[in-house]
Design a protein around this motif. Structure first.
Motif, short mmCIF file in Angstrom:
data_model
loop_
_atom_site.label_atom_id
_atom_site.label_comp_id
_atom_site.label_asym_id
_atom_site.label_seq_id
_atom_site.Cartn_x
_atom_site.Cartn_y
_atom_site.Cartn_z
N CYS A 576 0.86 -1.16 0.03
CA CYS A 576 0.08 0.14 0.16
C CYS A 576 1.00 1.30 0.02
O CYS A 576 0.59 2.33 -0.72
CB CYS A 576 -1.01 0.05 1.41
SG CYS A 576 -1.97 1.25 1.39
N GLU A 580 1.24 4.16 -3.16
CA GLU A 580 1.06 5.38 -2.95
C GLU A 580 2.26 6.20 -3.36
O GLU A 580 2.32 7.26 -4.12
CB GLU A 580 0.54 5.95 -1.71
CG GLU A 580 -0.74 5.22 -1.32
CD GLU A 580 -0.99 5.77 0.02
OE1 GLU A 580 -0.30 6.23 0.69
OE2 GLU A 580 -2.31 5.16 0.55
N LYS A 679 -1.86 0.17 11.18
CA LYS A 679 -1.38 0.62 10.02
C LYS A 679 -1.84 -0.56 8.82
O LYS A 679 -2.44 -0.21 7.61
CB LYS A 679 -0.20 0.89 9.79
CG LYS A 679 0.19 2.35 10.18
CD LYS A 679 1.64 2.80 9.98
CE LYS A 679 1.92 4.04 10.57
NZ LYS A 679 3.14 4.49 10.40
N SER A 682 -5.66 -0.40 8.45
CA SER A 682 -6.12 0.61 7.50
C SER A 682 -5.53 0.49 6.05
O SER A 682 -6.62 0.91 5.16
CB SER A 682 -5.39 2.24 8.02
OG SER A 682 -5.97 2.33 9.53
N SER A 683 -4.47 -0.06 5.91
CA SER A 683 -4.28 -0.41 4.70
C SER A 683 -5.09 -1.51 3.99
O SER A 683 -5.31 -1.33 2.67
CB SER A 683 -2.76 -0.95 4.66
OG SER A 683 -1.84 0.19 4.97
N HIS A 685 -8.38 -1.95 4.45
CA HIS A 685 -9.52 -1.33 4.20
C HIS A 685 -9.35 -0.39 2.83
O HIS A 685 -10.24 -0.42 1.97
CB HIS A 685 -9.93 -0.43 5.23
CG HIS A 685 -10.73 -1.40 6.25
ND1 HIS A 685 -12.31 -1.62 6.26
CD2 HIS A 685 -10.55 -1.87 7.26
CE1 HIS A 685 -12.63 -2.35 7.25
NE2 HIS A 685 -11.62 -2.62 7.95
N LYS A 686 -8.10 0.22 2.85
CA LYS A 686 -7.87 1.16 1.77
C LYS A 686 -7.65 0.51 0.46
O LYS A 686 -8.42 0.97 -0.71
CB LYS A 686 -6.58 1.92 1.85
CG LYS A 686 -6.21 3.03 0.91
CD LYS A 686 -4.93 3.81 1.32
CE LYS A 686 -5.18 4.50 2.70
NZ LYS A 686 -3.99 5.24 2.86
N THR A 690 -12.51 0.69 1.07
CA THR A 690 -13.45 1.15 1.93
C THR A 690 -12.60 1.91 3.11
O THR A 690 -11.36 1.93 2.81
CB THR A 690 -14.05 -0.21 2.57
OG1 THR A 690 -12.83 -0.96 3.44
CG2 THR A 690 -14.81 -0.70 1.91
N GLN A 691 -13.20 2.63 3.92
CA GLN A 691 -12.48 3.41 4.99
C GLN A 691 -12.90 2.96 6.33
O GLN A 691 -14.17 3.03 6.63
CB GLN A 691 -12.88 4.78 4.77
CG GLN A 691 -12.27 5.70 3.63
CD GLN A 691 -10.64 5.80 3.86
OE1 GLN A 691 -10.30 5.85 5.11
NE2 GLN A 691 -10.17 5.81 2.62
N PRO A 692 -12.06 2.52 7.30
CA PRO A 692 -12.27 2.04 8.43
C PRO A 692 -12.69 3.33 9.43
O PRO A 692 -12.18 4.34 9.52
CB PRO A 692 -11.01 1.46 9.01
CG PRO A 692 -10.04 2.25 8.24
CD PRO A 692 -10.58 2.37 7.11
N GLY A 693 -14.00 3.11 10.16
CA GLY A 693 -14.55 3.85 11.01
C GLY A 693 -13.61 4.28 12.29
O GLY A 693 -12.70 3.35 12.54
N ARG A 694 -14.03 5.58 12.85
CA ARG A 694 -13.18 5.45 14.14
C ARG A 694 -13.54 4.47 15.24
O ARG A 694 -12.71 4.03 16.13
CB ARG A 694 -13.33 6.87 14.56
CG ARG A 694 -12.42 7.15 15.91
CD ARG A 694 -10.92 7.51 15.47
NE ARG A 694 -10.22 7.11 16.48
CZ ARG A 694 -8.92 6.97 16.61
NH1 ARG A 694 -8.32 7.18 15.39
NH2 ARG A 694 -8.29 6.66 17.59
#
Length: 726
Positions: A576, A580, A679, A682-683, A685-686, A690-694
């Motif tokens: 990931c 980027e 991390k 988060s990666s 989901h990215k 999708t975006q992980p919620g808080r």
């Protein structure tokens, strides 16, 4: 310690480079030897010590910086000829100072390392290796890695001329007729090569950037054999190696000079693996040791280690007892008339020099204040020796800064997320600042105020992967007028990865990132070098690079060519970050690229299983340390009280030093493991779009503190629950 040596200071030269001091052979046995020293001001001088006085035999005029100095001679004669390398030239001098050789090598690179063997001359720049015989070119080799040292010798059995070059890419290459016949992979980057000769046998040793000494099997082409010295406590680079019988028992000892100023003498047995090496002497001079030699320098019949520091200080560690004039009854020294007269003369010379300095300072102040012109005071560029190396055991970077004069303060600035850690050797006072006027605020802005006469400082820096940046160090020495030297160090997006030469473990689950586009081989190689450390400056014919994470142990395999690149890793967070970073570099070059990402969900379980043992170990250490601190606050020290404690608490009290040492070596390591898992979450989901919620991240954090592998895997892969329900 088994060996007692006393320090004797001799003289001071200019700033020196590696391998710029040699001892000439004595005319007769046990006679004092002459010392040849070269510095970065281009001055070569030969001196000897007679009755505690320095006698200079010859001294050359200043010129280009001298990068290497060797002594050699024709076959069957004494090695009393001095050879120096400066720029792309080699000069030869006799011991009387006569210039008998000026050889222009024609190399486009500056000569960094040199070796002379009879009429054979070996010169190396950063990437070019050249072999000359009688000053005629007989072969050359272009190396993709940076060459740091070169040696040559004749094979014992075949008598074939063989040379070895040490390269930064953890490789030592054997060459014959300028062709590589063997490439030997080693675990750490080599810094220096040494030929250990004893009892008609020859062994090749090498020092590394993390302070180890290894043995190479060159005669039978066996490659790396074993570690001779494995020092886990001192990971500072080894800059010079020498072998000499300092203990007087007939066996040669190994003498090491390190970048932190340590001079270490070891008992070694290169032939018996079961006979462990151990240290018999240790001395620290608080400056980098650029060169050392052993012999008889000052007093006839007394061996000593002659050492040169980065700033040019020349001193010896002698077997002669220097406190023979000490009177124990009065607690003072008793000197002869000659010694007393020398001391009085030295005091007078020091006073005259101080008066001359004051006079010149007053002249300077008067000239600058009363000048009618807009004149600016300026000084020449201050040389600062710097090292920025990844410590793989702790996954932190060690930044070493050294100047030839005392340092007043150092300003550290970085535009990415880094943390400064405490270093035991560092006595400077640190203060953190925040620039409230700048819109683009740096993540780090700190100042180190050094103690008096500090010319060398070590900083430990903890980076975080995912964001690249530039670390800037402003070094301000104690000089007038005030000035500062700026040094810059790149922090890569995958800064905690280090390069390995090959990797064959195909049993791991791998995810894959593929790139196709209009980029050239040079462009994709440059993009990868912007993301990963230790990438060769030039692309190889076989463009395959292997990297390993120092904190997690995961693997990254890079294979690329013109218009196509393939990256495989068992950690999707690595892919990931790489995706980027490469997209940003391609956008800068306006190159059209096509990205295809294949995610293997089994990589999640694999990485979590890798992290699990480290995480549980550090959680256990943290719990024991909290208990130890609580018991320590209760001042439970008496044996009468301890006998009422349980076995668990008594064990914790016994290993208190071990716990403190562990947390000093691995500060915040548990939080770094937590951060790696977050991390990874988060990666994942990215890459899935999708975006992980808080709320999910907080839930993951709670599961990490109350560790449960099943609950964490469920958060990463909720589809497994649905499959089990169905």
């Amino acid at each position: 310690m088994e060996l007692q040596l006393s320090r004797v200071d001799y003289t001071v030269a200019g700033v020196t480079n590696k391998n710029c001091m040699r001892l000439l052979p004595p005319s007769t046995s046990k006679e004092p030897q002459k010392v040849a020293i070269a510095d970065s001001e281009g001055i070569l001088q030969l001196f000897s010590v007679r009755r505690d006085d320095i006698q200079i035999h010859f001294k050359t005029l200043p010129g280009p910086p001298i990068t290497s100095l060797k002594v050699a001679g024709a076959s069957g004669t004494a090695n009393d000829k001095i050879f120096i390398a400066a720029g792309n030239e080699v000069k030869g001098y006799t011991k009387k100072g006569k210039l008998f050789l000026v050889f222009d090598s024609g190399m486009t690179e500056t000569i960094n390392s040199m070796f002379v063997l009879g009429n054979e001359l070996f010169l190396c720049g950063r990437h070019v290796y050249n072999h000359y015989r009688d000053c005629k070119d007989v072969g050359s080799y272009l190396c993709g890695d940076t060459i740091v040292d070169v040696i040559a010798f004749y094979m014992t059995k075949t008598r074939r001329l063989t040379s070895l070059i040490a390269c930064e890419g953890r490789m030592i290459r054997v060459l014959e007729h300028a062709r590589v016949t063997l490439s030997m992979e080693v675990e750490s980057s080599p810094t220096v090569l040494h030929i250990y000769e004893d009892d008609d046998s020859r062994t090749v040793l090498f020092g590394t950037v993390d302070g180890k000494v290894g043995i190479l099997d060159v005669e039978s082409l066996g490659g790396f054999q074993r570690w001779l010295i494995l020092n886990d406590k001192n990971l500072c680079p080894i800059l010079c190696i020498h072998s000499y019988n300092m203990a007087g028992n007939g066996d040669k000892n190994l003498i090491l000079g390190r970048q932190d100023g340590n001079i270490e003498i070891y008992y070694v047995n290169v032939h018996d693996e079961m006979d462990a090496s151990h240290i018999i002497f240790l001395e620290n001079c608080n400056e980098s040791i650029t060169s050392l030699q052993c012999g008889i320098v000052a007093s006839q019949g007394y061996d000593e280690v002659l050492a040169v520091t980065y700033s040019g200080r020349i001193f010896g560690l002698t077997t002669q007892v220097t406190d023979a004039n000490f009177d124990g009854s009065t607690g003072s020294y008793v000197f002869s008339n000659d010694a007393s007269n020398k001391i009085a003369k030295l005091k007078t010379d020091v006073e005259e020099l101080q008066a001359q300095v004051r006079k010149e300072r007053e002249r300077y102040q008067e000239a600058t204040l009363n000048s009618n012109f807009m004149e600016l005071s300026a000084i020449s560029l201050i040389p600062v020796n710097s090292t920025f190396v990844l410590d793989r055991t702790t996954a932190t970077y060690l930044l070493i800064l050294e100047a030839p004069t005392a340092i007043d303060n150092i300003l550290i600035e970085c535009n990415s997320q880094v943390d400064l850690l405490d270093v035991e050797k560092n006595t400077a006072v640190v203060s953190y600042s925040l620039d409230t006027h700048s819109k683009a605020k740096p993540h780090l802005l700190a100042t180190y105020r050094c103690q008096i006469n500090t010319s060398r400082i070590e900083l430990k820096i903890q980076t975080s992967e995912g964001e690249k940046g530039v670390l800037q160090a402003y070094v301000s020495p104690v000089l007038q007028p005030k000035c500062s030297r700026l040094l810059q160090f790149d922090i890569k997006a995958l800064s905690l990865h280090y390069r390995v030469n090959e990797y064959t473990d195909l049993d791991r689950p791998y995810s894959q990132l593929k790139l196709k586009g209009t980029f050239t081989l040079a462009e994709i190689h440059n993009w990868i070098s912007q993301c990963l450390p230790e990438v060769p400056e030039k692309p190889q014919i076989d463009c395959s690079l292997f990297f390993q994470s120092s904190i997690l142990g995961t693997i990254l395999i890079c294979a690329y060519k013109k218009g196509e690149a393939d990256f495989k890793s068992d950690n999707i967070m690595t892919l990931c970050v790489l995706k980027e970073a490469l997209s940003v570099e391609a956008t800068k070059k306006k190159a059209k690229i096509e990205i295809n990402l294949e995610i293997n969900d089994d990589c999640i379980n694999h990485v979590l299983k890798i992290i699990e043992p480290q995480l549980l170990e550090h959680k256990s250490f943290l719990k024991d340390r909290e208990l130890y601190q609580a018991l320590h606050e209760l001042e439970i020290g008496e044996e009468e009280i301890r006998k009422y404690l349980s076995d668990k608490y008594r064990t914790i009290l016994k290993k208190g030093n071990e716990l403190n040492e562990h947390f000093n070596r691995y500060p915040n390591y548990l939080n770094r493991l937590y951060d790696s898992i977050i991390k990874l979450f988060s990666s994942h989901h990215k890459l899935k779009g999708t975006q992980p919620g808080r709320q999910k991240i907080d839930q993951l954090q709670a599961n990490l503190e109350n560790y449960s592998f099943a609950n964490i895997v469920t958060l990463f892969r909720p589809e497994l629950i649905k499959e089990n329900l169905n």
